[in-house]
Design a protein around this motif. Structure first.
Motif, PDB file in Angstrom:
ATOM      1  N   GLY A 277       0.404  -0.817   0.284  1.00  0.00           N
ATOM      2  CA  GLY A 277       0.206   0.254   0.155  1.00  0.00           C
ATOM      3  C   GLY A 277       0.552   1.333   0.067  1.00  0.00           C
ATOM      4  O   GLY A 277       0.507   2.705  -0.272  1.00  0.00           O
ATOM      5  N   ARG A 278       1.873   1.512   0.831  1.00  0.00           N
ATOM      6  CA  ARG A 278       3.404   1.905   0.475  1.00  0.00           C
ATOM      7  C   ARG A 278       3.122   2.896  -1.012  1.00  0.00           C
ATOM      8  O   ARG A 278       3.720   3.757  -1.492  1.00  0.00           O
ATOM      9  CB  ARG A 278       4.046   2.330   1.440  1.00  0.00           C
ATOM     10  CG  ARG A 278       3.428   1.577   2.768  1.00  0.00           C
ATOM     11  CD  ARG A 278       4.659   2.364   4.538  1.00  0.00           C
ATOM     12  NE  ARG A 278       5.776   1.333   4.099  1.00  0.00           N
ATOM     13  CZ  ARG A 278       6.039   0.428   4.536  1.00  0.00           C
ATOM     14  NH1 ARG A 278       4.834  -0.369   5.504  1.00  0.00           N
ATOM     15  NH2 ARG A 278       7.247  -0.629   4.336  1.00  0.00           N
ATOM     16  N   GLN A 279       4.026   1.235  -1.015  1.00  0.00           N
ATOM     17  CA  GLN A 279       4.588   1.813  -2.673  1.00  0.00           C
ATOM     18  C   GLN A 279       3.165   2.223  -3.595  1.00  0.00           C
ATOM     19  O   GLN A 279       3.471   3.009  -4.184  1.00  0.00           O
ATOM     20  CB  GLN A 279       4.839  -0.136  -3.520  1.00  0.00           C
ATOM     21  CG  GLN A 279       5.714  -0.312  -2.781  1.00  0.00           C
ATOM     22  CD  GLN A 279       6.418  -1.417  -2.868  1.00  0.00           C
ATOM     23  OE1 GLN A 279       5.703  -1.914  -3.573  1.00  0.00           O
ATOM     24  NE2 GLN A 279       7.495  -2.609  -1.919  1.00  0.00           N
ATOM     25  N   GLN A 280       2.319   2.409  -3.611  1.00  0.00           N
ATOM     26  CA  GLN A 280       1.522   2.071  -4.194  1.00  0.00           C
ATOM     27  C   GLN A 280       0.800   3.712  -4.149  1.00  0.00           C
ATOM     28  O   GLN A 280       0.397   4.240  -4.731  1.00  0.00           O
ATOM     29  CB  GLN A 280       0.147   1.624  -3.797  1.00  0.00           C
ATOM     30  CG  GLN A 280      -0.182  -0.126  -4.691  1.00  0.00           C
ATOM     31  CD  GLN A 280      -1.110  -0.943  -4.518  1.00  0.00           C
ATOM     32  OE1 GLN A 280      -1.955  -0.727  -3.191  1.00  0.00           O
ATOM     33  NE2 GLN A 280      -1.616  -2.042  -4.840  1.00  0.00           N
ATOM     34  N   LEU A 281       0.663   4.510  -3.118  1.00  0.00           N
ATOM     35  CA  LEU A 281       0.760   5.330  -2.002  1.00  0.00           C
ATOM     36  C   LEU A 281       1.766   6.394  -3.458  1.00  0.00           C
ATOM     37  O   LEU A 281       0.761   8.122  -3.818  1.00  0.00           O
ATOM     38  CB  LEU A 281       0.629   5.479  -1.124  1.00  0.00           C
ATOM     39  CG  LEU A 281      -0.988   5.150  -0.873  1.00  0.00           C
ATOM     40  CD1 LEU A 281      -1.292   5.446   0.810  1.00  0.00           C
ATOM     41  CD2 LEU A 281      -1.883   7.010  -1.326  1.00  0.00           C
ATOM     42  N   ALA A 282       2.697   6.062  -3.079  1.00  0.00           N
ATOM     43  CA  ALA A 282       4.211   6.630  -3.125  1.00  0.00           C
ATOM     44  C   ALA A 282       3.976   7.375  -5.255  1.00  0.00           C
ATOM     45  O   ALA A 282       4.167   8.197  -5.704  1.00  0.00           O
ATOM     46  CB  ALA A 282       5.295   6.013  -3.272  1.00  0.00           C
ATOM     47  N   ALA A 283       3.579   5.657  -5.697  1.00  0.00           N
ATOM     48  CA  ALA A 283       3.906   5.897  -6.860  1.00  0.00           C
ATOM     49  C   ALA A 283       2.116   6.381  -7.972  1.00  0.00           C
ATOM     50  O   ALA A 283       2.604   7.497  -9.008  1.00  0.00           O
ATOM     51  CB  ALA A 283       3.328   4.127  -7.444  1.00  0.00           C
ATOM     52  N   ALA A 284       1.229   6.464  -6.901  1.00  0.00           N
ATOM     53  CA  ALA A 284       0.528   7.523  -7.565  1.00  0.00           C
ATOM     54  C   ALA A 284       0.592   8.674  -7.467  1.00  0.00           C
ATOM     55  O   ALA A 284      -0.554  10.433  -8.178  1.00  0.00           O
ATOM     56  CB  ALA A 284      -1.213   7.705  -6.373  1.00  0.00           C
ATOM     57  N   TYR A 285       1.137   9.540  -6.005  1.00  0.00           N
ATOM     58  CA  TYR A 285       1.414  10.377  -5.070  1.00  0.00           C
ATOM     59  C   TYR A 285       2.526  11.221  -6.983  1.00  0.00           C
ATOM     60  O   TYR A 285       2.571  12.527  -7.247  1.00  0.00           O
ATOM     61  CB  TYR A 285       2.203  10.832  -4.160  1.00  0.00           C
ATOM     62  CG  TYR A 285       2.824  11.855  -4.098  1.00  0.00           C
ATOM     63  CD1 TYR A 285       2.597  13.137  -3.313  1.00  0.00           C
ATOM     64  CD2 TYR A 285       3.652  12.411  -4.179  1.00  0.00           C
ATOM     65  CE1 TYR A 285       2.619  14.352  -3.215  1.00  0.00           C
ATOM     66  CE2 TYR A 285       5.062  14.165  -4.657  1.00  0.00           C
ATOM     67  CZ  TYR A 285       4.031  14.948  -3.543  1.00  0.00           C
ATOM     68  OH  TYR A 285       4.675  15.742  -3.142  1.00  0.00           O
ATOM     69  N   ASP A 286       3.832  10.555  -7.099  1.00  0.00           N
ATOM     70  CA  ASP A 286       4.428  10.507  -8.223  1.00  0.00           C
ATOM     71  C   ASP A 286       3.573  10.679  -9.111  1.00  0.00           C
ATOM     72  O   ASP A 286       4.167  11.725  -9.968  1.00  0.00           O
ATOM     73  CB  ASP A 286       5.428   9.617  -8.277  1.00  0.00           C
ATOM     74  CG  ASP A 286       6.447   9.743  -6.999  1.00  0.00           C
ATOM     75  OD1 ASP A 286       6.553  10.717  -5.979  1.00  0.00           O
ATOM     76  OD2 ASP A 286       7.125   8.591  -6.850  1.00  0.00           O
ATOM     77  N   ARG A 287       2.793  10.410  -9.849  1.00  0.00           N
ATOM     78  CA  ARG A 287       2.278  10.039 -10.911  1.00  0.00           C
ATOM     79  C   ARG A 287       0.881  11.757 -11.028  1.00  0.00           C
ATOM     80  O   ARG A 287       1.246  12.269 -12.798  1.00  0.00           O
ATOM     81  CB  ARG A 287       0.898   9.481 -10.914  1.00  0.00           C
ATOM     82  CG  ARG A 287      -0.065   9.413 -12.625  1.00  0.00           C
ATOM     83  CD  ARG A 287      -0.417   7.412 -12.620  1.00  0.00           C
ATOM     84  NE  ARG A 287      -1.518   8.122 -11.419  1.00  0.00           N
ATOM     85  CZ  ARG A 287      -0.878   6.395 -10.662  1.00  0.00           C
ATOM     86  NH1 ARG A 287       0.413   5.373 -10.679  1.00  0.00           N
ATOM     87  NH2 ARG A 287      -2.689   6.384 -10.183  1.00  0.00           N
ATOM     88  N   LEU A 288       0.946  12.122  -9.918  1.00  0.00           N
ATOM     89  CA  LEU A 288       0.764  12.969 -10.355  1.00  0.00           C
ATOM     90  C   LEU A 288       0.451  14.040 -10.058  1.00  0.00           C
ATOM     91  O   LEU A 288       0.503  15.301 -10.403  1.00  0.00           O
ATOM     92  CB  LEU A 288      -1.051  12.667  -8.940  1.00  0.00           C
ATOM     93  CG  LEU A 288      -2.388  11.885  -9.514  1.00  0.00           C
ATOM     94  CD1 LEU A 288      -2.952  11.973  -8.148  1.00  0.00           C
ATOM     95  CD2 LEU A 288      -3.620  12.562 -10.244  1.00  0.00           C
TER      96      LEU A 288
END
Length: 294
Positions: A277-288
């Motif tokens: 979940g931490r990795q998915q949140l980080a990826a979403a943040y970077d994408r946005l």
């Protein structure tokens, strides 16, 4: 006329491995957010796990903030307890320290209570605080408390305790309620907790926000809270946060921003976000947020 409320960061609370509050990084985070443009830092709110922070700990943290040179007028103290005596005790210390506001949630253990009962509880808190009572922000967050605050209750409290109720923080996520609140009590400090509605509320007279996301995207939230500027990236990232329990999810982002894993810890009964979940949140943040505002 008093200045606008602006943006208050709903400060998260870091914990040592022992479970004790990690005061040094908490003070540093407050300083960083104030330096990035927040007008105040809210301690012990929902994002700050205030319902799990004891009265003695609150005193210690508040006094540490003041000792570190953070002005009292840049602090807001959340009070999230059921007994009127406990609420008054926590609020009293904060007010004696000179904090800007008290963020006061309704009692939440008893469900399906009526307006008269809520009026009686708030009245008991205010009476116990007299003559210190001032600067109270009523906290509407029914998704957590299961106790909505009717507009009529706000009006009754204002009439019965002139000058005590300074405003309302509306974290209900219901725009129809927010809009009605702005119409009925727009002369108060109306703050919107759901960042998806924040900019629109400011354009309709809202005075800002107490925001958990201000912990890690301070500038973006400040533009929404002070200028009423829409930011689609923020609104989309709210949806990413809502895929997880929000409090530990916000802490994931603060840990990533600061590089300090003490921010990942939460107090039971909450549980931390797992690695995936931490990795998915980080990826979403970077994408946005790797792109310019829409």
């Amino acid at each position: 006329m008093a200045s606008r409320f602006g943006l208050s960061v709903a400060l998260t609370t870091p914990f040592e491995a022992s479970g004790q509050i990690a005061i040094s990084p908490m003070v540093a985070q407050a300083r960083a957010c104030l330096g990035a443009g927040c007008s105040s830092a809210t301690l012990f709110g929902t994002t700050g796990e205030g319902a799990s922070v004891g009265t003695g700990e609150r005193r210690t943290v508040t006094e540490a903030m003041l000792a570190a040179g953070i002005p009292a007028h840049q602090l807001v103290a959340g009070v999230l307890v059921d007994a009127a005596e406990d609420a008054a005790e926590q609020a009293r210390h904060a007010l004696q320290c000179g904090v800007r506001n008290i963020l006061l949630a309704p009692p939440s253990y008893f469900k399906n209570v009526g307006e008269d009962g809520l009026f009686g509880w708030f009245s008991a808190v205010f009476a116990a605080l007299c003559p210190l009572a001032r600067g109270v922000l009523l906290y509407n967050i029914p998704s957590v408390t299961m106790v909505p605050l009717p507009l009529s209750l706000i009006g009754r409290l204002r009439a019965a305790f002139p000058g005590v109720v300074a405003g309302v923080k509306d974290s209900g996520g219901d725009w129809s309620y927010s809009e009605a609140l702005l119409r009925a009590h727009g002369d108060l400090v109306i703050l919107i907790g759901d960042e998806r509605h924040l900019a629109r509320s400011v354009r309709q007279g809202g005075q800002g926000a107490i925001s958990g996301m201000a912990n890690f995207v301070t500038g973006e939230i400040r533009a929404m809270a002070e200028d009423g500027r829409d930011d689609a990236r923020v609104e989309r990232f709210v949806l990413e946060l809502l895929k997880y329990p929000v409090i530990p999810a916000v802490k994931v982002m603060v840990a990533r921003k600061t590089g300090d894993e003490r921010w990942l810890a939460v107090r039971p009964p909450l549980e931390p976000i797992a690695s995936q979940g931490r990795q998915q949140l980080a990826a979403a943040y970077d994408r946005l947020f790797a792109t310019e505002p829409a």
